[in-house]
Motif scaffolding. Structure first.
Motif, PDB file in Angstrom:
ATOM      1  N   GLU A   1       0.957  -1.218  -0.057  1.00 38.30           N
ATOM      2  CA  GLU A   1      -0.130  -0.107  -0.142  1.00 38.30           C
ATOM      3  C   GLU A   1       0.838   1.212   0.023  1.00 38.30           C
ATOM      4  OE1 GLU A   1      -2.861   0.357   3.396  1.00 38.30           O
ATOM      5  OE2 GLU A   1      -4.087  -1.123   2.630  1.00 38.30           O
ATOM      6  N   ARG A   2       0.368   2.216  -0.857  1.00 40.25           N
ATOM      7  CA  ARG A   2       1.181   3.677  -0.877  1.00 40.25           C
ATOM      8  C   ARG A   2      -0.004   4.762  -1.021  1.00 40.25           C
ATOM      9  NH1 ARG A   2       4.412   0.747   0.912  1.00 40.25           N
ATOM     10  NH2 ARG A   2       6.598   0.433   0.249  1.00 40.25           N
ATOM     11  N   GLU A   3       0.686   5.696  -0.256  1.00 40.04           N
ATOM     12  CA  GLU A   3      -0.264   7.042  -0.408  1.00 40.04           C
ATOM     13  C   GLU A   3       0.746   8.107  -0.745  1.00 40.04           C
ATOM     14  OE1 GLU A   3      -3.719   9.515   2.127  1.00 40.04           O
ATOM     15  OE2 GLU A   3      -2.455   7.964   3.193  1.00 40.04           O
ATOM     16  N   MET A   4       0.116   9.280  -1.496  1.00 38.09           N
ATOM     17  CA  MET A   4       0.942  10.352  -1.772  1.00 38.09           C
ATOM     18  C   MET A   4       0.348  11.618  -1.107  1.00 38.09           C
ATOM     19  SD  MET A   4       1.896  13.244  -3.802  1.00 38.09           S
ATOM     20  CE  MET A   4       1.064  12.967  -5.188  1.00 38.09           C
ATOM     21  N   ALA A   5       1.172  12.485  -0.794  1.00 40.75           N
ATOM     22  CA  ALA A   5       0.324  13.832  -0.136  1.00 40.75           C
ATOM     23  C   ALA A   5       1.317  15.077  -0.599  1.00 40.75           C
ATOM     24  CB  ALA A   5       0.301  13.919   1.610  1.00 40.75           C
ATOM     25  N   LEU A   6       0.812  16.151  -0.708  1.00 40.76           N
ATOM     26  CA  LEU A   6       1.242  17.312  -1.088  1.00 40.76           C
ATOM     27  C   LEU A   6       1.202  18.247   0.421  1.00 40.76           C
ATOM     28  CD1 LEU A   6       0.638  18.275  -4.582  1.00 40.76           C
ATOM     29  CD2 LEU A   6       2.804  17.100  -3.924  1.00 40.76           C
ATOM     30  N   VAL A   7       2.235  18.743   1.007  1.00 38.08           N
ATOM     31  CA  VAL A   7       1.903  19.283   2.265  1.00 38.08           C
ATOM     32  C   VAL A   7       2.610  20.672   2.098  1.00 38.08           C
ATOM     33  CG1 VAL A   7       2.633  19.427   4.602  1.00 38.08           C
ATOM     34  CG2 VAL A   7       2.093  17.326   3.464  1.00 38.08           C
ATOM     35  N   LYS A   8       1.733  21.631   2.232  1.00 36.39           N
ATOM     36  CA  LYS A   8       2.306  23.128   2.163  1.00 36.39           C
ATOM     37  C   LYS A   8       2.741  23.416   3.632  1.00 36.39           C
ATOM     38  CE  LYS A   8       0.695  26.086  -0.563  1.00 36.39           C
ATOM     39  NZ  LYS A   8      -0.262  27.242  -1.197  1.00 36.39           N
ATOM     40  N   VAL A   9       3.864  23.908   3.737  1.00 30.78           N
ATOM     41  CA  VAL A   9       4.458  24.676   4.989  1.00 30.78           C
ATOM     42  C   VAL A   9       4.685  26.029   4.832  1.00 30.78           C
ATOM     43  CG1 VAL A   9       6.095  24.437   6.643  1.00 30.78           C
ATOM     44  CG2 VAL A   9       5.019  22.377   5.826  1.00 30.78           C
ATOM     45  N   VAL A  10       4.190  26.790   5.632  1.00 28.14           N
ATOM     46  CA  VAL A  10       4.584  28.290   5.549  1.00 28.14           C
ATOM     47  C   VAL A  10       5.475  28.646   6.848  1.00 28.14           C
ATOM     48  CG1 VAL A  10       3.670  30.662   5.303  1.00 28.14           C
ATOM     49  CG2 VAL A  10       2.465  28.842   4.087  1.00 28.14           C
ATOM     50  N   SER A  11       6.615  29.027   6.696  1.00 24.42           N
ATOM     51  CA  SER A  11       7.526  29.414   7.789  1.00 24.42           C
ATOM     52  C   SER A  11       8.480  30.082   7.427  1.00 24.42           C
ATOM     53  CB  SER A  11       7.778  28.064   8.580  1.00 24.42           C
ATOM     54  OG  SER A  11       8.632  27.198   7.943  1.00 24.42           O
ATOM     55  N   ARG A  12       9.416  30.501   8.245  1.00 24.09           N
ATOM     56  CA  ARG A  12      10.678  31.250   8.030  1.00 24.09           C
ATOM     57  C   ARG A  12      11.578  31.022   9.393  1.00 24.09           C
ATOM     58  NH1 ARG A  12      11.689  35.760   5.345  1.00 24.09           N
ATOM     59  NH2 ARG A  12      10.253  36.356   3.787  1.00 24.09           N
ATOM     60  N   GLY A  13      12.811  31.372   9.058  1.00 16.57           N
ATOM     61  CA  GLY A  13      13.633  31.127  10.120  1.00 16.57           C
ATOM     62  C   GLY A  13      14.011  29.780  10.527  1.00 16.57           C
ATOM     63  N   GLU A  14      14.245  29.520  11.991  1.00 11.91           N
ATOM     64  CA  GLU A  14      14.315  28.243  12.620  1.00 11.91           C
ATOM     65  C   GLU A  14      13.142  26.948  12.106  1.00 11.91           C
ATOM     66  OE1 GLU A  14      16.904  25.555  13.820  1.00 11.91           O
ATOM     67  OE2 GLU A  14      17.497  27.702  13.735  1.00 11.91           O
TER      68      GLU A  14
END
Length: 170
Positions: A92-105
């Motif tokens: 079994e496999r699954e794919m995801a697109l994950v948007k991450v909004v961040s800066r710095g550390e």
């Protein structure tokens, strides 16, 4: 010893004619009887025979799962049904697109976590990443959970695709 009311997760693969209304009939079977669909993927898999494969992840008691398979088998455009959970080993496999909004550390930490999970950055700006992560559903879920405090903004998941291991074919 198992309880008759114990809920199980099953991955069911259904080979159907690729024609108008088939998906609606399959989904209608589930909704009409109050069965839940946790994941649903559909794609044409055989151009020459005009066949599509529907992969459904659902939960229910052993009796409910058997009812689902029996009712799917009665639909006219269904050619074959495989319960990949019980019919032998499967992948079994699954794919995801994950948007991450961040800066710095947090941005650096998101990149580090992506590397650990073998997720690829498929888009990047000064303020965001879009990661592509592929794997078993638990891996995808864990990655999404770890991105939450790092600025997770949006998630798109494909749903599960699955196939028998070895020489067994549908």
């Amino acid at each position: 010893m198992s309880n008759d009311n114990e809920i199980f997760r099953h991955t069911i693969s259904v080979l159907v004619d690729n024609e108008f209304g088939v998906l609606a009939r399959v989904v209608g079977l589930f909704s009409g009887r109050g069965y839940n669909i946790e994941s649903l993927t559909v794609a044409r898999v055989d151009e020459a025979e005009n066949l599509s494969r529907i992969t459904i992840v659902t939960t229910g008691t052993a009796m409910v799962i058997e009812q689902i398979k029996a009712q799917l088998g009665r639909l006219v455009p269904v050619h074959k049904i495989a319960d990949l959970t019980t019919d032998g080993p499967s992948v079994e496999r699954e794919m995801a697109l994950v948007k991450v909004v961040s800066r710095g550390e947090k941005r650096v930490e998101a990149l580090r976590m992506a590397d650990i999970f073998r997720a690829r950055a498929v888009d990047t700006t000064e303020d965001s990443f879009v990661f592509e992560v592929t794997g078993v559903p638990d891996k995808v879920k864990a990655f999404i959970g770890l991105m939450e405090p790092l600025g997770k903004a949006e998630v798109c998941r494909t749903g599960v695709v699955a196939v028998h291991r070895g020489t067994d074919v549908m």
